[in-house]
Design a protein around this motif. Structure first.
Motif, PDB file in Angstrom:
ATOM      1  N   SER A   1       5.439 -11.291  13.894  1.00  0.00           N
ATOM      2  CA  SER A   1       5.615 -10.513  14.744  1.00  0.00           C
ATOM      3  C   SER A   1       5.375 -10.204  15.761  1.00  0.00           C
ATOM      4  O   SER A   1       6.193 -10.893  17.147  1.00  0.00           O
TER       5      SER A   1
ATOM      6  N   GLY B   1       0.417  -0.970   0.370  1.00  0.00           N
ATOM      7  CA  GLY B   1      -0.302   0.157   0.184  1.00  0.00           C
ATOM      8  C   GLY B   1       1.041   1.323   0.422  1.00  0.00           C
ATOM      9  O   GLY B   1       0.425   2.167  -0.414  1.00  0.00           O
TER      10      GLY B   1
ATOM     11  N   GLN C   1       4.061  -5.993   6.152  1.00  0.00           N
ATOM     12  CA  GLN C   1       5.262  -5.888   7.080  1.00  0.00           C
ATOM     13  C   GLN C   1       5.270  -6.544   8.183  1.00  0.00           C
ATOM     14  O   GLN C   1       6.123  -6.944   8.945  1.00  0.00           O
TER      15      GLN C   1
ATOM     16  N   GLN D   1      12.083  -3.791   6.155  1.00  0.00           N
ATOM     17  CA  GLN D   1      11.184  -2.962   5.992  1.00  0.00           C
ATOM     18  C   GLN D   1      12.710  -1.431   5.796  1.00  0.00           C
ATOM     19  O   GLN D   1      12.174  -0.144   4.507  1.00  0.00           O
TER      20      GLN D   1
ATOM     21  N   HIS E   1       3.420  -8.970  10.523  1.00  0.00           N
ATOM     22  CA  HIS E   1       2.546  -8.867  11.896  1.00  0.00           C
ATOM     23  C   HIS E   1       2.497 -10.358  12.562  1.00  0.00           C
ATOM     24  O   HIS E   1       2.727 -10.068  13.598  1.00  0.00           O
TER      25      HIS E   1
ATOM     26  N   THR F   1      13.670  -1.298  20.587  1.00  0.00           N
ATOM     27  CA  THR F   1      14.135  -2.657  20.860  1.00  0.00           C
ATOM     28  C   THR F   1      13.374  -3.216  19.651  1.00  0.00           C
ATOM     29  O   THR F   1      12.677  -2.988  19.238  1.00  0.00           O
TER      30      THR F   1
ATOM     31  N   ILE G   1       9.928   1.024  13.152  1.00  0.00           N
ATOM     32  CA  ILE G   1      10.596   1.271  11.703  1.00  0.00           C
ATOM     33  C   ILE G   1      10.559   1.016   9.697  1.00  0.00           C
ATOM     34  O   ILE G   1      10.297   1.072   8.613  1.00  0.00           O
TER      35      ILE G   1
ATOM     36  N   SER H   1       2.288   0.007  14.024  1.00  0.00           N
ATOM     37  CA  SER H   1       1.134  -1.306  14.206  1.00  0.00           C
ATOM     38  C   SER H   1       2.068  -1.546  15.753  1.00  0.00           C
ATOM     39  O   SER H   1       1.600  -2.204  16.582  1.00  0.00           O
TER      40      SER H   1
ATOM     41  N   ASN I   1      11.932  -8.598  15.531  1.00  0.00           N
ATOM     42  CA  ASN I   1      12.115  -8.997  14.478  1.00  0.00           C
ATOM     43  C   ASN I   1      13.236  -8.302  13.303  1.00  0.00           C
ATOM     44  O   ASN I   1      13.135  -7.812  12.695  1.00  0.00           O
TER      45      ASN I   1
HETATM   46  N1  MCN Z   1       9.563  -4.451  13.398  1.00  0.00           N
HETATM   47  C1  MCN Z   1       9.726  -5.158  14.813  1.00  0.00           C
HETATM   48  N2  MCN Z   1      10.935  -4.208  15.890  1.00  0.00           N
HETATM   49  C2  MCN Z   1      11.246  -2.841  15.924  1.00  0.00           C
HETATM   50  C3  MCN Z   1      10.356  -2.312  14.731  1.00  0.00           C
HETATM   51  C4  MCN Z   1       9.318  -3.153  13.636  1.00  0.00           C
HETATM   52  O1  MCN Z   1      10.073  -6.187  14.120  1.00  0.00           O
HETATM   53  N3  MCN Z   1      11.127  -2.221  16.691  1.00  0.00           N
HETATM   54  C5  MCN Z   1       9.204  -5.664  12.581  1.00  0.00           C
HETATM   55  C6  MCN Z   1       7.236  -4.937  13.867  1.00  0.00           C
HETATM   56  O2  MCN Z   1       7.080  -6.060  14.185  1.00  0.00           O
HETATM   57  C7  MCN Z   1       6.315  -5.131  11.960  1.00  0.00           C
HETATM   58  C8  MCN Z   1       7.326  -4.679  10.991  1.00  0.00           C
HETATM   59  O3  MCN Z   1       8.731  -4.372  11.544  1.00  0.00           O
HETATM   60  O4  MCN Z   1       6.284  -6.533  11.897  1.00  0.00           O
HETATM   61  C9  MCN Z   1       6.846  -3.070  10.569  1.00  0.00           C
HETATM   62  O5  MCN Z   1       6.447  -2.623  12.274  1.00  0.00           O
HETATM   63  P1  MCN Z   1       6.082  -0.779  12.169  1.00  0.00           P
HETATM   64  O6  MCN Z   1       7.331  -0.190  12.019  1.00  0.00           O
HETATM   65  O7  MCN Z   1       5.387  -0.614  13.343  1.00  0.00           O
HETATM   66  O8  MCN Z   1       5.166  -0.727  10.641  1.00  0.00           O
HETATM   67  P2  MCN Z   1       3.473  -0.622  10.464  1.00  0.00           P
HETATM   68  O9  MCN Z   1       3.725  -2.123  10.569  1.00  0.00           O
HETATM   69  O10 MCN Z   1       2.475  -0.161  11.276  1.00  0.00           O
HETATM   70  O11 MCN Z   1       3.886  -0.318   8.908  1.00  0.00           O
HETATM   71  C10 MCN Z   1       3.674   0.169   8.173  1.00  0.00           C
HETATM   72  C11 MCN Z   1       4.740   0.625   7.287  1.00  0.00           C
HETATM   73  C12 MCN Z   1       4.281   2.069   6.415  1.00  0.00           C
HETATM   74  S1  MCN Z   1       3.807   3.326   7.363  1.00  0.00           S
HETATM   75  C13 MCN Z   1       3.990   2.288   5.147  1.00  0.00           C
HETATM   76  S2  MCN Z   1       3.974   3.503   4.432  1.00  0.00           S
HETATM   77  C14 MCN Z   1       4.559   0.956   4.239  1.00  0.00           C
HETATM   78  C15 MCN Z   1       5.409   0.063   5.079  1.00  0.00           C
HETATM   79  O12 MCN Z   1       5.246   0.144   6.313  1.00  0.00           O
HETATM   80  N4  MCN Z   1       4.566   0.298   3.960  1.00  0.00           N
HETATM   81  C16 MCN Z   1       4.584  -1.177   3.532  1.00  0.00           C
HETATM   82  N5  MCN Z   1       6.366  -1.019   5.043  1.00  0.00           N
HETATM   83  C17 MCN Z   1       5.767  -1.439   4.346  1.00  0.00           C
HETATM   84  N6  MCN Z   1       6.414  -2.940   3.863  1.00  0.00           N
HETATM   85  C18 MCN Z   1       5.519  -3.702   2.358  1.00  0.00           C
HETATM   86  N7  MCN Z   1       6.002  -4.668   1.803  1.00  0.00           N
HETATM   87  N8  MCN Z   1       4.544  -3.161   1.639  1.00  0.00           N
HETATM   88  C19 MCN Z   1       3.798  -1.901   2.548  1.00  0.00           C
HETATM   89  O13 MCN Z   1       3.077  -0.992   1.448  1.00  0.00           O
END
Ligand code: MCN
Length: 790
Positions: A513, A253, A508, A678, A510, A668, A741, A550, A671
């Motif tokens: 994780s 997206g 992403q 990402q 989820h 922290t 991230i 998320s 994964n």
């Molecule tokens: N994560 C982790 N440790 C952290 C931070 C994150 O292990 N300290 C892991 C999370 O558990 C999750 C993933 O990384 O599995 C991403 O987490 P997070 O940063 O919370 O972001 P969101 O899941 O809310 O994803 C949204 C973000 C956005 S805003 C866009 S735009 C985007 C993105 O994610 N679009 C994507 N990544 C994408 N990845 C794919 N494949 N496709 C998209 O459209």
């Protein structure tokens, strides 16, 4: 005796999602067929601005398989209102009415003017081409500076202006600081208009249950929950309880599916009228015009500093192209960056202002990073410019100005509190990994030799604001919804665990994780956890996935729900073991009696006892189940240092990224492999913005870059292998210490790459260059400095 179980959090376990994705077994909307299903196709305006003066669908209606053709006027009775804007950023904002299907005028090329429904997709498409719409073209305005001038053609006559809003933020004695500062740097930057390219275009499938007045809507959306509320409350008037939204497998997206789209409303309206399931799948060429675009921002940035380069004040004034309408959060996008124009640097005065203007182009809205790539670009380019002015290199000027390392929330000049950070820590590691000293040597040698291919080294020490968001802050910024999220955890009698989450992943990971978090909390296997999401009937509470929220909102809600279950389990275990709850130790899913470690109960054993309910402590409800809603007290502020190394061919203008180092700090880590993935994707998108992608229109408002043949999405062949590392500064916003991230790479990369390009070209007197830095743009800039014909 408690066994020490394998810990999953922090380990790079393989993604649970991948086997079905890579074996073609995942189900996207386009894989779904329902009995009696018909197809919708959309007739779109070829004009950027025109009055609709005639509509003739007789020929189309007579074509094979066609069931209905409806104009905007025909469908008008289906809407209780237009498509909503959920972020009216100022009280006096101008909001044009945005019907899902235009009634009397169109305001950008690609706007829907009618829908056609037929038995097959091909029949619907063919008939859409046979619909005759008469248009009276009206003057177009495409350039946002022209649009902002008095007397410019109006995009919406009834608004009386193209100026949508002006939003300002000021802290400290800005005028005094700038008038007294010995050094002031003024820069102007432009962020090209970008076209999001999720692998799966949008799609909608609606199954009506006419007798019950219910609708099941499968949509390739990031926001099933928000879509349900907004469709019900603002567009369709169908009770929310009668709408079930399912986001099945969604193929990416990047913000573009964080919206409430015309086609979602229209598909429901058509299903309601026909009483049959209706499907619409977007073509890529439709997507380029009808799905939102990103960026399109002009920035005037000023830094005030001491003679040695110590930052005193920051001033940023933005002009932002809204396009023809306000989609869900269009006006709010610049506000997401508004607090970050001083980056990771200390300063005493801050001013930000932003004016949104309408043009006859596709609406802009959230695109990965949304407001924060713009802010980061401005400060990271400008800090280099300041360094050049005061004679400090990119590392020195940053180190002079970094906020010192901190672990508790600390107030910054823009009015926010950053959660934690160690900015010099990430920079030091990134320089080490990049081999900075050697790179500078190589650069000096090439300069000395007068090589045709010059080396450029660019830094970006970024910060971003994500984990959207504390609901009260969103409210104070006039956003219409909250920023909480929710999770429900059920430990089944067999010891397996089912989680339903309010987040809606679309790439992403989820499921993986969230399984790691639960497996560690309960000492069960990673494979014993099932994660359900993206269905308002299964996970009714949620605020969905965007703004890298998320994990730090939904994941923290999940963590709290597991803790609630552990506490309930403690009372049951104590009852079973005939001790007081405080006499129990808990580790890795097992309660043991203090001093008698052989007396133990595991979470699965307790779950079985909670299910039979034969011998629970008095007043205890059966089952191990908990729901938690988490509203974060602050944003999270991931940061990092990226180093881009480019080779610039001074004869052809070609720019190649030869190495890229990213050291990110997202607190922290759950994964590491997902985090790296990402960053990879994000950096690729950031490099694309810097070097390749730009939407272009002709003077009539026709999109010239209307397909992947002429909109330059880079492939792996254009990108180097990224070298990544991390530092971990736990967030003070949540107990888990996690920060987002998902957008970091896209936020960090454009200034790293552009600073590198400028670094390579600075010996030629080039200190600025627009994005994307295409070979033509670089070559022309070089010709100009050589006095040749540009
Ligand atoms: N994560 C982790 N440790 C952290 C931070 C994150 O292990 N300290 C892991 C999370 O558990 C999750 C993933 O990384 O599995 C991403 O987490 P997070 O940063 O919370 O972001 P969101 O899941 O809310 O994803 C949204 C973000 C956005 S805003 C866009 S735009 C985007 C993105 O994610 N679009 C994507 N990544 C994408 N990845 C794919 N494949 N496709 C998209 O459209």
């Amino acid at each position: 005796m408690a066994q020490v179980k394998e810990r999953y959090v922090g380990g790079g376990v393989l993604r649970k999602e991948d086997p079905e994705l890579i074996t073609g077994q995942a189900r996207y909307i386009d894989d779904m067929t329902l009995p009696g299903m018909v197809w919708m196709s959309v007739v779109r305006s070829p004009f950027a601005h025109a009055r609709i003066t005639g509509f003739d669908a007789d020929a189309a209606r007579a074509m094979p398989g066609v069931l209905a053709v409806w104009s905007g006027e025909d469908l008008a009775s289906e809407w209780i209102g237009g498509l909503p804007c959920a972020w009216p950023v100022t009280e006096d904002i101008k909001i044009p009415t945005h019907w899902p299907v235009a009634k009397d005028a169109v305001h950008h090329a690609g706007e829907a003017v009618a829908v056609v429904v037929a038995e097959t997709r091909e029949q619907a498409r063919d008939a859409a081409e046979a619909v005759n719409v008469d248009y009276e073209p009206l003057p177009v305005v495409l350039d946002m500076e022209e649009a902002a001038r008095d007397g410019a053609p109006l995009v919406h006559d009834d608004l009386g202006t193209n100026r949508c809003y002006t939003w300002t933020l000021s802290n400290g004695e800005v005028d005094r600081v700038f008038s007294e500062a010995p050094v002031v740097v003024k820069e102007r930057y432009y962020h090209p208009r970008l076209i999001p390219n999720a692998i799966e275009p949008r799609g909608v499938l609606v199954q009506p249950a006419p007798a019950q007045g219910e609708y099941t809507i499968w949509s390739a959306t990031q926001i099933p929950h928000i879509l349900r509320v907004t469709l019900a409350a603002f567009v369709l008037g169908i009770p929310e309880s009668k709408l079930r939204i399912i986001a099945p497998e969604v193929g990416g997206g990047f913000g573009s599916k964080l919206n409430v789209y015309a086609e979602e409303a229209a598909t429901v309206a058509v299903a309601k009228r026909l009483g049959r399931p209706v499907k619409w799948i977007e073509d890529r060429s439709e997507a380029y015009m009808a799905t939102i675009h990103g960026r399109d921002v002009i920035q005037d940035v000023e830094l005030a500093a001491t003679e040695e380069g110590k930052l005193l004040g920051v001033r940023a004034a933005l002009l932002v192209d809204m396009g023809a309408y306000l989609q869900l959060v269009t006006p709010g996008i610049p506000i997401l960056g508004a607090f970050l124009y001083m980056g990771v640097y200390d300063a005493e005065a801050y001013h930000f202002e932003c004016t949104g203007v309408f043009t006859n182009k596709t609406p802009t809205d959230a695109y990965r990073g949304a407001g924060r790539p713009e802010a980061t670009y401005a400060i990271e380019r400008a800090i280099d410019a300041l360094g050049r002015k005061v004679g400090k290199d990119a590392v020195e000027i940053r180190r002079l100005n970094f906020l010192p390392a901190f672990s508790e929330a600390r107030a910054v000049v823009s009015g926010l509190s950053f959660d934690s950070g160690d900015y010099d820590g990430t920079l030091t590691r990134a320089l080490e990994l990049a081999g900075y000293e050697d790179l500078r040597k190589d650069q000096a040698e090439r300069r000395e030799r007068g090589d045709a291919v010059q080396l450029g080294i660019g830094l970006s020490t970024y910060i971003e604001m994500c984990g959207l968001a504390p609901s009260q802050v969103l409210g104070s910024l006039r956003y219409a919804a909250g920023g909480w999220d929710a999770a429900t955890v059920r430990v089944l009698p067999t010891g397996k665990v089912v989680v339903s989450t309010g987040t809606s992943p679309h790439g992403q990971g989820h499921v993986t994780s969230w399984s790691q978090i639960v497996a560690d909390a309960f000492g069960v296997g990673f494979e014993d956890v099932e994660v359900l999401h993206g269905d308002t009937a299964i996970a009714p509470l949620g605020m969905d996935t965007y703004g890298s929220r998320s994990l730090s909102v939904g994941g923290v809600a999940l963590h709290h729900a597991t803790q609630k279950i552990v506490e309930k389990s403690r009372t049951i275990a104590a009852h079973m073991l005939e001790v007081a709850p405080e006499d129990l130790d808990y580790e890795s899913g097992t309660f043991t009696v203090k001093g008698a470690p052989d007396k133990a109960k595991t979470i699965p054993e307790i779950a079985f006892a909670a299910w039979t309910a034969h011998a629970l402590p008095p007043g205890t409800e059966p089952m191990l189940e908990a729901t938690q809603v988490f509203d974060p007290p602050n944003f999270t502020f991931p940061s990092g240092a990226h180093v881009a190394v480019v080779e610039v061919d001074t004869e052809t203008g070609d720019v190649r990224v030869v190495s890229y180092v990213a050291v990110d700090d997202c607190g922290t880590v759950i994964n590491p492999m997902i985090v790296e993935g990402q960053v990879h994707g994000g950096v690729a998108q950031g490099i694309a913005e810097a070097l390749y992608e730009e939407a272009a229109y002709d003077e009539n408002g026709t999109l010239l870059t209307s397909s992947m043949a002429n909109y330059a999405v880079p492939s792996a062949a254009e990108l180097p292998s990224f070298r990544l590392d991390r530092t971990e500064t736990p967030s003070s916003t949540n107990e888990m210490g996690v920060k987002g991230i998902g957008e970091a790479g896209t936020i960090a990369a454009p200034p790293a790459v552009m600073n590198a390009v400028i670094d390579a070209l600075s010996p030629f007197g080039i200190t600025d260059l627009g994005m994307p830095a295409t070979p033509e743009r670089v070559w022309r800039a070089l010709q100009e400095t050589k006095g040749g014909a540009p």
